[in-house]
Motif scaffolding. Structure first.
Motif, mmCIF file in Angstrom:
data_model
loop_
_atom_site.group_PDB
_atom_site.id
_atom_site.type_symbol
_atom_site.label_atom_id
_atom_site.label_comp_id
_atom_site.label_asym_id
_atom_site.label_seq_id
_atom_site.Cartn_x
_atom_site.Cartn_y
_atom_site.Cartn_z
ATOM 1 N N GLU A 135 -21.353 81.610 -2.147
ATOM 2 C CA GLU A 135 -20.749 81.871 -0.840
ATOM 3 C C GLU A 135 -20.441 83.354 -0.638
ATOM 4 O O GLU A 135 -20.600 83.883 0.463
ATOM 5 C CB GLU A 135 -19.468 81.046 -0.672
ATOM 6 C CG GLU A 135 -19.708 79.591 -0.370
ATOM 7 C CD GLU A 135 -20.473 79.387 0.923
ATOM 8 O OE1 GLU A 135 -20.005 79.840 1.986
ATOM 9 O OE2 GLU A 135 -21.555 78.767 0.880
ATOM 10 N N ILE A 136 -19.986 84.015 -1.689
ATOM 11 C CA ILE A 136 -19.697 85.445 -1.583
ATOM 12 C C ILE A 136 -20.973 86.192 -1.202
ATOM 13 O O ILE A 136 -20.973 87.044 -0.310
ATOM 14 C CB ILE A 136 -19.108 86.002 -2.901
ATOM 15 C CG1 ILE A 136 -17.677 85.473 -3.101
ATOM 16 C CG2 ILE A 136 -19.107 87.530 -2.904
ATOM 17 C CD1 ILE A 136 -17.064 85.818 -4.442
ATOM 18 N N HIS A 152 -9.061 77.915 -5.811
ATOM 19 C CA HIS A 152 -9.365 76.495 -6.032
ATOM 20 C C HIS A 152 -10.779 76.126 -5.570
ATOM 21 O O HIS A 152 -10.998 75.130 -4.893
ATOM 22 C CB HIS A 152 -8.327 75.597 -5.320
ATOM 23 C CG HIS A 152 -6.910 75.942 -5.660
ATOM 24 N ND1 HIS A 152 -6.387 75.762 -6.924
ATOM 25 C CD2 HIS A 152 -5.918 76.481 -4.909
ATOM 26 C CE1 HIS A 152 -5.123 76.165 -6.925
ATOM 27 N NE2 HIS A 152 -4.816 76.607 -5.720
ATOM 28 N N PHE A 153 -11.744 76.988 -5.933
ATOM 29 C CA PHE A 153 -13.145 76.738 -5.623
ATOM 30 C C PHE A 153 -13.940 76.593 -6.910
ATOM 31 O O PHE A 153 -13.588 77.190 -7.939
ATOM 32 C CB PHE A 153 -13.755 77.895 -4.809
ATOM 33 C CG PHE A 153 -13.245 78.025 -3.400
ATOM 34 C CD1 PHE A 153 -13.082 76.905 -2.591
ATOM 35 C CD2 PHE A 153 -12.927 79.274 -2.869
ATOM 36 C CE1 PHE A 153 -12.624 77.022 -1.286
ATOM 37 C CE2 PHE A 153 -12.474 79.402 -1.570
ATOM 38 C CZ PHE A 153 -12.323 78.270 -0.778
ATOM 39 N N ASP A 154 -15.030 75.851 -6.834
ATOM 40 C CA ASP A 154 -15.985 75.808 -7.937
ATOM 41 C C ASP A 154 -16.630 77.185 -8.077
ATOM 42 O O ASP A 154 -17.040 77.794 -7.080
ATOM 43 C CB ASP A 154 -17.057 74.752 -7.642
ATOM 44 C CG ASP A 154 -18.151 74.763 -8.682
ATOM 45 O OD1 ASP A 154 -17.944 74.207 -9.766
ATOM 46 O OD2 ASP A 154 -19.217 75.354 -8.392
ATOM 47 N N ILE A 155 -16.730 77.691 -9.293
ATOM 48 C CA ILE A 155 -17.198 79.063 -9.508
ATOM 49 C C ILE A 155 -18.631 79.272 -9.016
ATOM 50 O O ILE A 155 -18.960 80.322 -8.452
ATOM 51 C CB ILE A 155 -17.049 79.476 -10.998
ATOM 52 C CG1 ILE A 155 -17.402 80.959 -11.167
ATOM 53 C CG2 ILE A 155 -17.895 78.583 -11.914
ATOM 54 C CD1 ILE A 155 -17.057 81.519 -12.513
ATOM 55 N N TYR A 156 -19.500 78.278 -9.199
ATOM 56 C CA TYR A 156 -20.894 78.450 -8.769
ATOM 57 C C TYR A 156 -20.993 78.456 -7.241
ATOM 58 O O TYR A 156 -21.736 79.244 -6.659
ATOM 59 C CB TYR A 156 -21.772 77.345 -9.382
ATOM 60 C CG TYR A 156 -21.759 77.389 -10.883
ATOM 61 C CD1 TYR A 156 -22.415 78.417 -11.575
ATOM 62 C CD2 TYR A 156 -21.063 76.439 -11.627
ATOM 63 C CE1 TYR A 156 -22.373 78.485 -12.965
ATOM 64 C CE2 TYR A 156 -21.021 76.493 -13.011
ATOM 65 C CZ TYR A 156 -21.681 77.523 -13.668
ATOM 66 O OH TYR A 156 -21.635 77.599 -15.032
ATOM 67 N N TRP A 157 -20.214 77.580 -6.598
ATOM 68 C CA TRP A 157 -20.178 77.580 -5.130
ATOM 69 C C TRP A 157 -19.626 78.907 -4.622
ATOM 70 O O TRP A 157 -20.173 79.500 -3.684
ATOM 71 C CB TRP A 157 -19.294 76.423 -4.644
ATOM 72 C CG TRP A 157 -19.197 76.356 -3.146
ATOM 73 C CD1 TRP A 157 -20.014 75.671 -2.298
ATOM 74 C CD2 TRP A 157 -18.224 77.017 -2.315
ATOM 75 N NE1 TRP A 157 -19.628 75.861 -0.995
ATOM 76 C CE2 TRP A 157 -18.529 76.693 -0.967
ATOM 77 C CE3 TRP A 157 -17.136 77.866 -2.563
ATOM 78 C CZ2 TRP A 157 -17.782 77.174 0.111
ATOM 79 C CZ3 TRP A 157 -16.397 78.340 -1.498
ATOM 80 C CH2 TRP A 157 -16.715 77.995 -0.175
ATOM 81 N N PHE A 216 -12.003 83.861 4.459
ATOM 82 C CA PHE A 216 -12.613 83.789 3.130
ATOM 83 C C PHE A 216 -12.961 85.190 2.621
ATOM 84 O O PHE A 216 -12.628 85.569 1.490
ATOM 85 C CB PHE A 216 -13.872 82.911 3.194
ATOM 86 C CG PHE A 216 -14.669 82.888 1.920
ATOM 87 C CD1 PHE A 216 -14.343 82.020 0.893
ATOM 88 C CD2 PHE A 216 -15.755 83.742 1.744
ATOM 89 C CE1 PHE A 216 -15.081 81.993 -0.287
ATOM 90 C CE2 PHE A 216 -16.499 83.721 0.571
ATOM 91 C CZ PHE A 216 -16.158 82.849 -0.442
ATOM 92 N N ILE A 217 -13.623 85.980 3.463
ATOM 93 C CA ILE A 217 -14.025 87.337 3.049
ATOM 94 C C ILE A 217 -12.792 88.182 2.755
ATOM 95 O O ILE A 217 -12.751 88.929 1.770
ATOM 96 C CB ILE A 217 -14.905 88.002 4.133
ATOM 97 C CG1 ILE A 217 -16.225 87.239 4.270
ATOM 98 C CG2 ILE A 217 -15.185 89.459 3.779
ATOM 99 C CD1 ILE A 217 -17.086 87.677 5.445
ATOM 100 N N ILE A 218 -11.760 88.049 3.602
ATOM 101 C CA ILE A 218 -10.526 88.816 3.390
ATOM 102 C C ILE A 218 -9.880 88.439 2.062
ATOM 103 O O ILE A 218 -9.408 89.303 1.316
ATOM 104 C CB ILE A 218 -9.547 88.599 4.566
ATOM 105 C CG1 ILE A 218 -10.063 89.351 5.811
ATOM 106 C CG2 ILE A 218 -8.147 89.070 4.212
ATOM 107 C CD1 ILE A 218 -9.368 88.956 7.100
#
Length: 319
Positions: A253-254, A244-249, A219-221
């Motif tokens: 997560e970042i 393909h992720f929800d922007i708020y999630w 994910f980080i990469i």
């Protein structure tokens, strides 16, 4: 790979000859201490060396083991079947596999045409090589190197499917040729070549796979790769669509996984790129500000000074 090098690497070694004559298990004393399953760099590296190559021993099963060094495996021809941290990995011709020191590896017997080169690398080797070619800060490169050193709860392996990437193939062949032929000044050549290899691999992170247990690293990469490529105008909404992720999630997560916001990551990349352009080009400050994505020149001055403790013009003079 050129025929001359491949021919040399295909030669049956004395160890392989004993296996073909009936030896049923690996000669443990070549690789590790008697009561250990850790392959030891001191047994494979000459004193004072930071890197060495040896062909992978064919015709025999290697039971589970770890390494006290970073192992990089390049498949010259054929393929090899590895089990790393319980996962099957098939390494095909032209592909590169880099193992973290803590990874548990098992290798199934390889045939005569399955020629792989193992690089035995002490972690500090990367420091020299990357410093020699370091022109700007690169969060992605630093993260990958930390993974290899065993930091960041790192990935067990990085599998680069780069058989079709000619610059990577050339650099690996150069590295093997220089070590095998014991060239003068080889340490400097090898360190510079390794640095260039890493820069090329950074451009092809879409061809990299890692173990399922390291989804956080993957994910980080993915995030850092996007920032490296799109720092000038890339938006979080576009990254969310791409992954393909929800922007708020994704935003949460970042921050959770990197300790920084998406904006922090972009700003760090923009400013390091600006500093690089100030050091290496004659572009004026306004053009540099625009080139890295800042239309507001006064804002660019303010955040640059906050990071580097001086104005862009003074930074250029001081360098």
């Amino acid at each position: 790979m050129t025929g001359e090098i491949l021919e040399k690497l295909q030669e049956i070694t004395p160890e392989e000859q004993r296996i073909l004559s009936g030896e049923k298990t690996i000669e443990k004393e070549i690789y590790m201490e008697e009561n250990s399953n850790v392959i030891d760099a001191t047994k494979l590296l000459e004193a004072g060396k930071l890197i060495q190559v040896r062909t992978h021993t064919r015709f025999i099963h290697f039971p589970e083991h770890t390494h006290n060094y970073v192992e990089m495996i390049y498949m010259c021809s054929g393929s090899t079947h590895h089990v790393i941290n319980g996962e099957d990995v098939i390494l095909k011709q032209g592909e590169l596999l880099i193992l973290n020191q803590n990874a548990v590896q098992e290798i199934y017997p390889a045939g005569e045409g399955d020629v792989a080169v193992n690089f035995i690398i002490l972690p500090e080797f990367f420091d020299y090589g990357l410093k020699m070619i370091e022109t700007e800060e690169n969060q992605l490169r630093d993260f990958i190197v930390d993974c290899l050193r065993g930091e960041n709860h790192s990935a067990g392996y990085l599998h680069f499917k780069v058989a079709e990437v000619l610059p990577v193939q050339n650099l690996l062949e150069n590295l093997i040729w220089t070590i095998v032929n014991k060239q003068p000044n080889k340490r400097s050549i090898n360190q510079a070549t390794m640095g260039l290899l890493f820069l090329q691999l950074m451009n092809h992170m879409d061809k990299m796979e890692t173990d399922a247990a390291s989804e956080q690293q993957k994910f980080i990469i993915q995030v850092l790769s996007y920032v490296e490529e799109h720092y000038k105008s890339g938006e979080l909404t576009e990254l969310a669509e791409e992954l393909h992720f929800d922007i708020y999630w994704l935003s949460k997560e970042i921050r959770k996984r990197t300790g920084k916001t998406y904006t922090d990551l972009v700003q760090a990349k923009r400013l390091s790129q600006a500093a690089y352009l100030l050091r290496t080009t004659a572009m004026n400050v306004i053009d540099i500000s625009m080139a890295v994505g800042y239309d507001n020149i006064s804002y660019f001055h303010r955040i640059f000074q906050k990071k580097y403790g001086m104005t862009p013009r003074r930074y250029r003079i001081s360098e």
